[in-house]
Design a protein around this motif. Structure first.
Motif, PDB file in Angstrom:
ATOM      1  N   LEU A  62      -2.558   3.136  -6.360  1.00  8.97           N
ATOM      2  CA  LEU A  62      -1.764   4.144  -7.069  1.00  8.97           C
ATOM      3  C   LEU A  62      -1.296   5.248  -6.121  1.00  8.97           C
ATOM      4  O   LEU A  62      -0.145   5.694  -6.198  1.00  8.97           O
ATOM      5  CB  LEU A  62      -2.581   4.764  -8.208  1.00  8.97           C
ATOM      6  CG  LEU A  62      -2.842   3.871  -9.411  1.00  8.97           C
ATOM      7  CD1 LEU A  62      -3.881   4.500 -10.334  1.00  8.97           C
ATOM      8  CD2 LEU A  62      -1.545   3.634 -10.164  1.00  8.97           C
ATOM      9  N   GLU A  65       1.456   3.823  -3.966  1.00  6.69           N
ATOM     10  CA  GLU A  65       2.701   3.692  -4.742  1.00  6.69           C
ATOM     11  C   GLU A  65       3.423   5.034  -4.841  1.00  6.69           C
ATOM     12  O   GLU A  65       4.627   5.126  -4.585  1.00  6.69           O
ATOM     13  CB  GLU A  65       2.376   3.140  -6.142  1.00  6.69           C
ATOM     14  CG  GLU A  65       3.588   2.845  -6.980  1.00  6.69           C
ATOM     15  CD  GLU A  65       3.931   3.949  -7.955  1.00  6.69           C
ATOM     16  OE1 GLU A  65       5.079   3.964  -8.423  1.00  6.69           O
ATOM     17  OE2 GLU A  65       3.071   4.789  -8.241  1.00  6.69           O
ATOM     18  N   GLN A  66       2.700   6.091  -5.179  1.00  9.54           N
ATOM     19  CA  GLN A  66       3.323   7.417  -5.272  1.00  9.54           C
ATOM     20  C   GLN A  66       3.744   7.932  -3.897  1.00  9.54           C
ATOM     21  O   GLN A  66       4.750   8.630  -3.777  1.00  9.54           O
ATOM     22  CB  GLN A  66       2.370   8.407  -5.949  1.00  9.54           C
ATOM     23  CG  GLN A  66       2.235   8.196  -7.440  1.00  9.54           C
ATOM     24  CD  GLN A  66       3.568   8.378  -8.150  1.00  9.54           C
ATOM     25  OE1 GLN A  66       4.325   9.307  -7.890  1.00  9.54           O
ATOM     26  NE2 GLN A  66       3.878   7.457  -9.055  1.00  9.54           N
ATOM     27  N   SER A  67       2.973   7.584  -2.875  1.00  9.61           N
ATOM     28  CA  SER A  67       3.318   8.004  -1.519  1.00  9.61           C
ATOM     29  C   SER A  67       4.622   7.367  -1.059  1.00  9.61           C
ATOM     30  O   SER A  67       5.449   8.020  -0.417  1.00  9.61           O
ATOM     31  CB  SER A  67       2.193   7.634  -0.546  1.00  9.61           C
ATOM     32  OG  SER A  67       1.007   8.282  -0.891  1.00  9.61           O
ATOM     33  N   ARG A  69       7.046   6.336  -3.031  1.00  6.65           N
ATOM     34  CA  ARG A  69       8.120   6.989  -3.798  1.00  6.65           C
ATOM     35  C   ARG A  69       8.472   8.354  -3.206  1.00  6.65           C
ATOM     36  O   ARG A  69       9.642   8.718  -3.111  1.00  6.65           O
ATOM     37  CB  ARG A  69       7.720   7.159  -5.253  1.00  6.65           C
ATOM     38  CG  ARG A  69       7.703   5.886  -6.045  1.00  6.65           C
ATOM     39  CD  ARG A  69       7.348   6.185  -7.498  1.00  6.65           C
ATOM     40  NE  ARG A  69       7.142   4.986  -8.252  1.00  6.65           N
ATOM     41  CZ  ARG A  69       8.114   4.250  -8.792  1.00  6.65           C
ATOM     42  NH1 ARG A  69       9.367   4.597  -8.626  1.00  6.65           N
ATOM     43  NH2 ARG A  69       7.830   3.163  -9.467  1.00  6.65           N
ATOM     44  N   ALA A  70       7.438   9.114  -2.827  1.00  8.36           N
ATOM     45  CA  ALA A  70       7.663  10.455  -2.283  1.00  8.36           C
ATOM     46  C   ALA A  70       8.247  10.404  -0.879  1.00  8.36           C
ATOM     47  O   ALA A  70       8.862  11.370  -0.434  1.00  8.36           O
ATOM     48  CB  ALA A  70       6.351  11.239  -2.282  1.00  8.36           C
ATOM     49  N   THR A  84       3.935   8.088   4.241  1.00  2.00           N
ATOM     50  CA  THR A  84       3.141   7.236   3.356  1.00  2.00           C
ATOM     51  C   THR A  84       1.733   7.059   3.906  1.00  2.00           C
ATOM     52  O   THR A  84       0.749   7.143   3.178  1.00  2.00           O
ATOM     53  CB  THR A  84       3.817   5.864   3.174  1.00  2.00           C
ATOM     54  OG1 THR A  84       5.076   6.056   2.530  1.00  2.00           O
ATOM     55  CG2 THR A  84       2.969   4.925   2.337  1.00  2.00           C
ATOM     56  N   TYR A  87      -0.097  10.515   3.459  1.00  4.57           N
ATOM     57  CA  TYR A  87      -0.428  10.745   2.047  1.00  4.57           C
ATOM     58  C   TYR A  87      -1.543   9.807   1.599  1.00  4.57           C
ATOM     59  O   TYR A  87      -2.465  10.206   0.892  1.00  4.57           O
ATOM     60  CB  TYR A  87       0.794  10.521   1.144  1.00  4.57           C
ATOM     61  CG  TYR A  87       1.913  11.524   1.277  1.00  4.57           C
ATOM     62  CD1 TYR A  87       1.688  12.841   1.648  1.00  4.57           C
ATOM     63  CD2 TYR A  87       3.223  11.138   1.002  1.00  4.57           C
ATOM     64  CE1 TYR A  87       2.732  13.744   1.744  1.00  4.57           C
ATOM     65  CE2 TYR A  87       4.278  12.036   1.093  1.00  4.57           C
ATOM     66  CZ  TYR A  87       4.024  13.334   1.463  1.00  4.57           C
ATOM     67  OH  TYR A  87       5.058  14.226   1.560  1.00  4.57           O
ATOM     68  N   PHE A 138      -4.662   9.704  -9.652  1.00  9.06           N
ATOM     69  CA  PHE A 138      -3.578  10.288 -10.450  1.00  9.06           C
ATOM     70  C   PHE A 138      -3.281  11.713  -9.995  1.00  9.06           C
ATOM     71  O   PHE A 138      -2.120  12.121  -9.917  1.00  9.06           O
ATOM     72  CB  PHE A 138      -3.905  10.243 -11.943  1.00  9.06           C
ATOM     73  CG  PHE A 138      -3.742   8.885 -12.553  1.00  9.06           C
ATOM     74  CD1 PHE A 138      -2.504   8.284 -12.624  1.00  9.06           C
ATOM     75  CD2 PHE A 138      -4.837   8.191 -13.040  1.00  9.06           C
ATOM     76  CE1 PHE A 138      -2.333   7.026 -13.185  1.00  9.06           C
ATOM     77  CE2 PHE A 138      -4.682   6.933 -13.595  1.00  9.06           C
ATOM     78  CZ  PHE A 138      -3.441   6.351 -13.668  1.00  9.06           C
ATOM     79  N   GLY A 141      -1.628  11.435  -6.524  1.00 12.28           N
ATOM     80  CA  GLY A 141      -0.293  10.877  -6.715  1.00 12.28           C
ATOM     81  C   GLY A 141       0.681  11.907  -7.269  1.00 12.28           C
ATOM     82  O   GLY A 141       1.835  11.981  -6.829  1.00 12.28           O
ATOM     83  N   ALA A 142       0.231  12.711  -8.205  1.00 13.25           N
ATOM     84  CA  ALA A 142       1.097  13.765  -8.758  1.00 13.25           C
ATOM     85  C   ALA A 142       1.393  14.819  -7.698  1.00 13.25           C
ATOM     86  O   ALA A 142       2.505  15.356  -7.650  1.00 13.25           O
ATOM     87  CB  ALA A 142       0.414  14.416  -9.963  1.00 13.25           C
ATOM     88  N   SER A 145       4.144  13.449  -5.269  1.00  8.14           N
ATOM     89  CA  SER A 145       5.456  13.053  -5.809  1.00  8.14           C
ATOM     90  C   SER A 145       6.399  14.233  -5.944  1.00  8.14           C
ATOM     91  O   SER A 145       6.087  15.353  -5.877  1.00  8.14           O
ATOM     92  CB  SER A 145       5.292  12.362  -7.150  1.00  8.14           C
ATOM     93  OG  SER A 145       4.736  13.229  -8.103  1.00  8.14           O
TER      94      SER A 145
END
Length: 145
Positions: A62, A65-67, A69-70, A84, A87, A138, A141-142, A145
């Motif tokens: 997770l 995945e967010q890393s 995207r960011a 990435t 993070y 979570f 990840g928040a 992002s």
């Protein structure tokens, strides 16, 4: 057709970065649990260790995945891969520190409790710690992002 090959190459590079972060996560988890995690899960078939490792693996995924995207930016692929990686490693570090601190606050040794299987059922602490990894993922990840 060239775009497909380029996208596949980029996916492969991000996948390799993700694999490195997952390997570091596995090593970090191995450090905070008693015994050699690989042996405890695959040879001893310890369910508590398997629950913990599964939770941590999903959590790292997770964060990765967010890393990813960011990391999408106009600064280029190198920047995206590096951010990435950073993070992801930050996520592993936060998960490990939180696990260690919670272990200090719980009665007994949390790592040992997690490995106590009761017949075919893992110790409830294994589920709690796995959920703690997911909750931390979570949060991290928040943050990225």
């Amino acid at each position: 057709m060239a775009e497909i090959f380029e996208s596949a190459g980029i996916a492969l590079l991000y996948g390799l970065v993700g694999f490195v972060v997952m390997a570091v996560g596995f090593i970090a988890l191995d450090l905070v649990t008693p015994g050699k995690l690989f042996h405890v899960v695959w040879t001893e078939r310890n369910r508590g260790a398997a629950v913990l490792l599964a939770g941590q693996t999903i959590a790292v995924g997770l964060v990765i995945e967010q890393s990813i995207r960011a990391s999408e930016s106009e600064l280029g692929l190198d920047h995206g891969l590096f951010s990435t990686l950073l993070y992801g490693l930050a996520g592993v570090a936060v998960m490990t520190v939180i696990s260690y601190v919670v272990g200090l606050l719980t009665p007994g040794r949390l790592g040992a409790a997690v490995l106590e299987d009761n017949g075919d059922r893992p110790h409830p602490a294994a589920w709690v710690q796995a959920a703690m990894y997911l909750g931390t993922a979570f949060m991290v990840g928040a943050a990225v992002s």
